[in-house]
Design a protein around this motif. Structure first.
Motif, PDB file in Angstrom:
ATOM      1  N   GLY A 240     -29.851  -5.612  -6.728  1.00 30.06           N
ATOM      2  CA  GLY A 240     -29.538  -6.663  -5.780  1.00 30.06           C
ATOM      3  C   GLY A 240     -28.093  -6.610  -5.330  1.00 30.06           C
ATOM      4  O   GLY A 240     -27.272  -5.849  -5.859  1.00 30.06           O
ATOM      5  N   ALA A 241     -27.772  -7.452  -4.338  1.00 29.65           N
ATOM      6  CA  ALA A 241     -26.422  -7.485  -3.779  1.00 29.65           C
ATOM      7  C   ALA A 241     -26.049  -8.917  -3.444  1.00 29.65           C
ATOM      8  O   ALA A 241     -26.893  -9.716  -3.022  1.00 29.65           O
ATOM      9  CB  ALA A 241     -26.325  -6.607  -2.536  1.00 29.65           C
ATOM     10  N   LEU A 242     -24.773  -9.236  -3.622  1.00 29.85           N
ATOM     11  CA  LEU A 242     -24.236 -10.570  -3.364  1.00 29.85           C
ATOM     12  C   LEU A 242     -22.990 -10.429  -2.507  1.00 29.85           C
ATOM     13  O   LEU A 242     -22.051  -9.716  -2.879  1.00 29.85           O
ATOM     14  CB  LEU A 242     -23.909 -11.265  -4.691  1.00 29.85           C
ATOM     15  CG  LEU A 242     -23.102 -12.562  -4.641  1.00 29.85           C
ATOM     16  CD1 LEU A 242     -23.825 -13.611  -3.828  1.00 29.85           C
ATOM     17  CD2 LEU A 242     -22.841 -13.066  -6.063  1.00 29.85           C
ATOM     18  N   LEU A 310     -24.281  -4.922  -6.686  1.00 29.59           N
ATOM     19  CA  LEU A 310     -23.092  -4.899  -5.844  1.00 29.59           C
ATOM     20  C   LEU A 310     -22.651  -6.322  -5.553  1.00 29.59           C
ATOM     21  O   LEU A 310     -23.465  -7.183  -5.222  1.00 29.59           O
ATOM     22  CB  LEU A 310     -23.378  -4.183  -4.513  1.00 29.59           C
ATOM     23  CG  LEU A 310     -22.256  -4.214  -3.468  1.00 29.59           C
ATOM     24  CD1 LEU A 310     -21.046  -3.408  -3.938  1.00 29.59           C
ATOM     25  CD2 LEU A 310     -22.756  -3.696  -2.118  1.00 29.59           C
ATOM     26  N   VAL A 311     -21.344  -6.556  -5.690  1.00 28.90           N
ATOM     27  CA  VAL A 311     -20.735  -7.810  -5.241  1.00 28.90           C
ATOM     28  C   VAL A 311     -19.723  -7.457  -4.161  1.00 28.90           C
ATOM     29  O   VAL A 311     -18.990  -6.476  -4.273  1.00 28.90           O
ATOM     30  CB  VAL A 311     -20.065  -8.578  -6.393  1.00 28.90           C
ATOM     31  CG1 VAL A 311     -21.098  -9.026  -7.410  1.00 28.90           C
ATOM     32  CG2 VAL A 311     -18.984  -7.753  -7.069  1.00 28.90           C
ATOM     33  N   VAL A 312     -19.700  -8.260  -3.100  1.00 27.56           N
ATOM     34  CA  VAL A 312     -18.803  -8.029  -1.967  1.00 27.56           C
ATOM     35  C   VAL A 312     -18.044  -9.316  -1.692  1.00 27.56           C
ATOM     36  O   VAL A 312     -18.640 -10.397  -1.645  1.00 27.56           O
ATOM     37  CB  VAL A 312     -19.578  -7.595  -0.704  1.00 27.56           C
ATOM     38  CG1 VAL A 312     -18.617  -7.358   0.456  1.00 27.56           C
ATOM     39  CG2 VAL A 312     -20.411  -6.357  -0.973  1.00 27.56           C
ATOM     40  N   LEU A 313     -16.744  -9.195  -1.516  1.00 29.01           N
ATOM     41  CA  LEU A 313     -15.907 -10.327  -1.134  1.00 29.01           C
ATOM     42  C   LEU A 313     -15.059  -9.898   0.050  1.00 29.01           C
ATOM     43  O   LEU A 313     -14.330  -8.906  -0.022  1.00 29.01           O
ATOM     44  CB  LEU A 313     -15.018 -10.774  -2.297  1.00 29.01           C
ATOM     45  CG  LEU A 313     -14.059 -11.930  -2.008  1.00 29.01           C
ATOM     46  CD1 LEU A 313     -14.836 -13.201  -1.675  1.00 29.01           C
ATOM     47  CD2 LEU A 313     -13.132 -12.179  -3.201  1.00 29.01           C
ATOM     48  N   TRP A 314     -15.139 -10.655   1.132  1.00 30.69           N
ATOM     49  CA  TRP A 314     -14.380 -10.336   2.341  1.00 30.69           C
ATOM     50  C   TRP A 314     -13.211 -11.303   2.496  1.00 30.69           C
ATOM     51  O   TRP A 314     -13.357 -12.507   2.355  1.00 30.69           O
ATOM     52  CB  TRP A 314     -15.286 -10.406   3.572  1.00 30.69           C
ATOM     53  CG  TRP A 314     -14.547 -10.193   4.865  1.00 30.69           C
ATOM     54  CD1 TRP A 314     -14.200 -11.140   5.778  1.00 30.69           C
ATOM     55  CD2 TRP A 314     -14.057  -8.951   5.388  1.00 30.69           C
ATOM     56  NE1 TRP A 314     -13.519 -10.577   6.825  1.00 30.69           N
ATOM     57  CE2 TRP A 314     -13.423  -9.228   6.612  1.00 30.69           C
ATOM     58  CE3 TRP A 314     -14.099  -7.631   4.928  1.00 30.69           C
ATOM     59  CZ2 TRP A 314     -12.829  -8.237   7.396  1.00 30.69           C
ATOM     60  CZ3 TRP A 314     -13.514  -6.637   5.709  1.00 30.69           C
ATOM     61  CH2 TRP A 314     -12.890  -6.943   6.925  1.00 30.69           C
ATOM     62  N   ALA A 336     -15.482 -10.553  -9.955  1.00 38.89           N
ATOM     63  CA  ALA A 336     -15.008  -9.478 -10.831  1.00 38.89           C
ATOM     64  C   ALA A 336     -15.640  -9.596 -12.219  1.00 38.89           C
ATOM     65  O   ALA A 336     -16.037  -8.590 -12.826  1.00 38.89           O
ATOM     66  CB  ALA A 336     -13.487  -9.506 -10.925  1.00 38.89           C
ATOM     67  N   LEU A 337     -15.755 -10.824 -12.725  1.00 42.43           N
ATOM     68  CA  LEU A 337     -16.424 -11.031 -14.011  1.00 42.43           C
ATOM     69  C   LEU A 337     -17.893 -10.634 -13.930  1.00 42.43           C
ATOM     70  O   LEU A 337     -18.427  -9.997 -14.858  1.00 42.43           O
ATOM     71  CB  LEU A 337     -16.302 -12.498 -14.434  1.00 42.43           C
ATOM     72  CG  LEU A 337     -14.944 -12.970 -14.942  1.00 42.43           C
ATOM     73  CD1 LEU A 337     -14.954 -14.472 -15.170  1.00 42.43           C
ATOM     74  CD2 LEU A 337     -14.576 -12.246 -16.234  1.00 42.43           C
ATOM     75  N   ARG A 338     -18.556 -10.998 -12.833  1.00 39.87           N
ATOM     76  CA  ARG A 338     -19.973 -10.655 -12.686  1.00 39.87           C
ATOM     77  C   ARG A 338     -20.167  -9.144 -12.628  1.00 39.87           C
ATOM     78  O   ARG A 338     -21.103  -8.606 -13.230  1.00 39.87           O
ATOM     79  CB  ARG A 338     -20.559 -11.308 -11.435  1.00 39.87           C
ATOM     80  CG  ARG A 338     -20.633 -12.815 -11.504  1.00 39.87           C
ATOM     81  CD  ARG A 338     -21.607 -13.369 -10.473  1.00 39.87           C
ATOM     82  NE  ARG A 338     -22.995 -13.037 -10.784  1.00 39.87           N
ATOM     83  CZ  ARG A 338     -24.043 -13.505 -10.134  1.00 39.87           C
ATOM     84  NH1 ARG A 338     -23.862 -14.335  -9.122  1.00 39.87           N
ATOM     85  NH2 ARG A 338     -25.264 -13.155 -10.469  1.00 39.87           N
ATOM     86  N   ALA A 339     -19.303  -8.468 -11.875  1.00 38.61           N
ATOM     87  CA  ALA A 339     -19.423  -7.017 -11.788  1.00 38.61           C
ATOM     88  C   ALA A 339     -19.223  -6.378 -13.149  1.00 38.61           C
ATOM     89  O   ALA A 339     -19.931  -5.433 -13.522  1.00 38.61           O
ATOM     90  CB  ALA A 339     -18.405  -6.470 -10.791  1.00 38.61           C
ATOM     91  N   HIS A 340     -18.263  -6.892 -13.919  1.00 43.50           N
ATOM     92  CA  HIS A 340     -18.001  -6.330 -15.247  1.00 43.50           C
ATOM     93  C   HIS A 340     -19.169  -6.598 -16.194  1.00 43.50           C
ATOM     94  O   HIS A 340     -19.602  -5.699 -16.923  1.00 43.50           O
ATOM     95  CB  HIS A 340     -16.711  -6.933 -15.803  1.00 43.50           C
ATOM     96  CG  HIS A 340     -16.393  -6.497 -17.199  1.00 43.50           C
ATOM     97  ND1 HIS A 340     -15.938  -5.244 -17.502  1.00 43.50           N
ATOM     98  CD2 HIS A 340     -16.487  -7.164 -18.385  1.00 43.50           C
ATOM     99  CE1 HIS A 340     -15.745  -5.150 -18.804  1.00 43.50           C
ATOM    100  NE2 HIS A 340     -16.088  -6.293 -19.362  1.00 43.50           N
ATOM    101  N   ALA A 344     -22.131  -3.827 -12.296  1.00 39.65           N
ATOM    102  CA  ALA A 344     -22.382  -3.690 -10.863  1.00 39.65           C
ATOM    103  C   ALA A 344     -21.160  -3.126 -10.154  1.00 39.65           C
ATOM    104  O   ALA A 344     -20.035  -3.183 -10.662  1.00 39.65           O
ATOM    105  CB  ALA A 344     -22.753  -5.048 -10.258  1.00 39.65           C
ATOM    106  N   GLY A 345     -21.377  -2.608  -8.952  1.00 45.59           N
ATOM    107  CA  GLY A 345     -20.281  -2.177  -8.115  1.00 45.59           C
ATOM    108  C   GLY A 345     -19.602  -3.376  -7.478  1.00 45.59           C
ATOM    109  O   GLY A 345     -20.158  -4.476  -7.426  1.00 45.59           O
TER     110      GLY A 345
END
Length: 710
Positions: A240-242, A310-314, A336-340, A344-345
């Motif tokens: 999934g992706a966020l 994947l987590v994305v922050l713009w 960043a915590l979720r990716a760690h 996830a990327g």
């Protein structure tokens, strides 16, 4: 009901519950006992005794439920054990909403897990009822919420209140969202082909890897398609992706790009501004696994995406990302915590780079992802600086419109090719006034707030309490006429209309944000963050009143100014002219002219490391009355190397009416080296618990790594 410093509702009497005795108190309130208190395993009836009719009995299997009670008192920030009655054994599933008796009152809670025995030696109360059998709290989000609470010296209840939207029973009863159709065949790298490391980043995502990158995006509209392509790569790997954006307008642009890339029904939007039923419906679609991609504002940072890849922050530097409710988590830290935690990327991008993401690169947590200079020069606008131009004295049109000769001529020529963007730092008409004779700032007599003028023929009013000041006189010289200290967007639009007769002037700001503008000639006056994109890009851009942004008393003033300038200039066509009203010798202006935010961010970080300011160090802000701050600092066991700065006056609490001297607040800062950050948060968390247990009458607002230090 009363509220604590973080805005949590307190139930009368809960402060009287001593730490460690809440289970016994809750049990006494119901009069029920468990076999555990008599030395028997929970759920076992006394031998030879028949179960009496109407008496609740514990469930035969896993009879103990650990519940996170919706109470924000720091000294009660832990799960509490309750017995699961036999009639609720099938619906009391981990993650569901429950109602429990706590200190004699019914309160909401979330069931974290069910276990065979309790570690509590006293009597346990029964669950009163299961509000909903829908498992709204997954173990992953529960663990993340606990970590975020500890990271920001807050409570689990406050974080869960941010993470899980309010329930709507009618939405829960709706049939599950139908499975989306087949995903389109993945395309090539698309916009990522212009970045040397772009294709390899996508390949790593598609292959199930976890690449982490700080992305400096090229100017232009392709950034939305690039995010959509990265999400498609994550979905291609079966994960999934966020995606988290700053505001609803950016969410709409990325939503359209995701629809074009993935097709209909393969992602959802999640924002606090959505209607409550739609928000909960979309949230359930994510929680139930119906969709695996979500785009939203900061309300989506805790979205329960399955198999997160994947987590994305713009635009992480936008202050809209800052959460205004306790414990004030920032999406950059949460993602960043979720990716760690999820392996996830991560992709943190923007037209500029913040010092915080530069710190992530220096520590090796992420890698830089940027285009080469040849590509940047081909697509960047042509920026020129116009400081105090002497031509203002000779150009009447420029004088009327507050424009230098360079800015006026640039706009006049560009209007023949399309729309021109004009960025103004302040909204309103005249948001700050001063005495025309001695230039003393004009303040309200009632609350000492700044006076503003709503229109050319309007009456001055206070921006804090709204009091009309039609009879204002300068306290220094007695004069009664005003002059403008700062000019707002509406006054700027009025001046531009006179300077460019016959040219349509449109405004975009807090009151009404334009979605898009056409390619017709027009002047678009916008405040920072409200600049609408043009269909084919703007023919030119004017960035006015640079001194108002650069002159703010803020540690991040230069960084924030460059971010606002570059976000506006990125909407201009490649090679189009951009005029900035600021001194060309300033580092931020030079970074804009060269379109080099990376070097600027690295320089800013180096200076902060030398001076000991965030993000090179960790800081906590304590705001409250002087007595409350002294008491909290006395109860806090600060880690080694901690330094207390202040306290200094922080002004009265916001609100109408004159300030009460008894309510004057102070602010203290606690600074520690970065490795001591967790210890500082833990110490403040414990100190808040001590004050809560002894029912301290005054609250102290604790913010870890605040955006504003002054």
């Amino acid at each position: 009901m009363t509220k604590d410093g973080g805005g949590a509702e307190l139930i009368p009497g809960l402060a009287d519950v001593p730490a460690g005795a809440a289970e016994t108190t809750a049990a006494k309130a119901t009069g029920k006992t468990a076999g555990k208190a008599a030395g028997r395993p929970a759920g076992k009836a006394k031998p030879g005794k028949r179960r009496r009719k109407g008496v609740r009995e514990p469930a035969a299997e896993l009879p103990v439920a650990r519940v996170a009670v919706d109470i924000s008192l720091p000294h009660l920030d832990r799960p509490f054990d309750y017995l699961v009655p036999t009639e609720l054994a099938g619906t009391a599933v981990p993650g569901c909403r429950v109602r429990v008796r706590f200190a004699g009152q019914l309160v909401d809670g979330l069931l974290l897990e069910r276990v065979a025995e309790s570690g509590h030696d006293g009597r346990l109360a029964f669950l009163e009822r299961v509000t909903s059998a829908e498992p709204v709290l997954s173990p992953e989000i529960a663990a993340l919420a606990r970590e975020v609470a500890d990271r920001y010296a807050g409570t689990l209840a406050d974080v869960l209140r941010l993470a899980i939207p309010p329930r709507h029973a009618r939405v829960e009863a709706e049939p599950p969202r139908p499975a989306p159709g087949d995903a389109p065949e993945p395309g090539g790298p698309g916009p990522w082909a212009r970045y040397p490391a772009g294709p390899s980043f996508l390949n790593a995502l598609a292959g199930g890897g976890a690449p982490r990158a700080v992305w400096t995006a090229l100017p232009g509209p392709d950034w939305t398609a690039a995010i959509a392509r990265a999400v498609a790569a994550a979905l291609e790997s079966g994960r999934g992706a966020l995606v988290v954006m700053a505001d609803a307008h950016d969410v709409a642009r990325v939503d359209a790009a995701l629809t074009a890339e993935l097709g209909e029904g393969r992602h959802v939007r999640l924002m606090a501004s959505l209607p409550p039923t739609e928000r909960y419906r979309n949230w359930l679609a994510i929680s139930r696994g119906g969709v695996r991609a979500v785009v939203g504002t900061r309300a989506a940072m805790f979205a329960p995406v399955h198999d997160l890849g994947l987590v994305v922050l713009w635009d992480d530097g936008d202050d809209v990302h800052a959460e205004p409710h306790a414990p004030y988590p920032h999406p950059r830290e949460v993602l960043a915590l979720r990716a760690h935690r999820s392996g996830a990327g991560a992709l943190i991008g923007g037209f500029t780079r913040t010092t915080d993401t530069t710190q992530l690169i220096e520590t090796g947590w992420a890698h830089a992802l940027a285009a080469d200079r040849t590509t940047v020069r081909a697509v960047m606008p042509r920026v020129r600086a116009a400081g105090d131009d002497q031509d203002l004295a000779r150009d009447e049109a420029a004088r009327a419109a507050r424009l230098s000769k360079l800015a006026f001529e640039t706009a006049r020529r560009a209007l023949a090719d399309g729309p021109v963007l004009v960025q103004v730092p302040r909204r309103g008409y005249l948001p700050a006034l001063a005495c025309v004779r001695c230039r003393t700032p004009a303040h309200c007599r009632t609350c000492q707030g700044p006076l503003a003028l709503p229109s050319q023929k309007g009456t001055p009013y206070c921006r804090w309490c709204g009091h009309l000041a039609g009879d204002w006189h300068c306290p220094e010289c007695g004069h009664f006429q005003f002059r403008a200290m700062v000019v707002g967007s509406r006054r700027t639009a009025e001046e531009l209309g006179r300077a460019f007769p016959g040219v349509p002037v449109r405004t975009s700001g807090r009151e009404a944000v334009l979605e898009r503008v056409t390619d017709d000639r027009a002047l678009v006056v916008a405040t920072p963050g409200a600049e609408p994109p043009a269909d084919a890009g703007y023919a030119a851009a004017l960035l006015l009143d640079g001194w108002a942004l650069l002159g703010r008393a803020d540690l991040r003033a230069a960084e924030e100014t460059l971010r606002r300038w570059m976000n506006a200039a990125a909407l201009v066509r490649p090679g189009g002219p951009v005029v900035v009203s600021a001194d060309a010798a300033l580092p931020a202006v030079q970074a804009l002219i060269r379109w080099d935010p990376v070097t600027f961010a690295e320089r800013e970080l180096a200076e902060r490391q030398e001076a000991g300011f965030p993000p090179a160090v960790r800081m906590a802000s304590l705001t409250g009355t002087p007595a409350a701050i002294r008491e909290l600092l006395a109860d806090t066991r600060l880690p080694g190397g901690a330094e207390v700065l202040g306290p200094v006056p922080a002004g009265p609490p916001p609100g109408p009416g004159p300030a009460d001297p008894a309510e004057e607040r102070e602010r203290a800062l606690v600074r520690v080296p970065r490795p001591a950050g967790p210890a500082l948060a833990r110490a403040l968390q414990e100190a808040q618990g001590v004050r809560s247990a002894r029912k301290a009458p005054e609250t102290v607002r604790v913010r870890i790594d605040p955006l504003e230090l002054i």
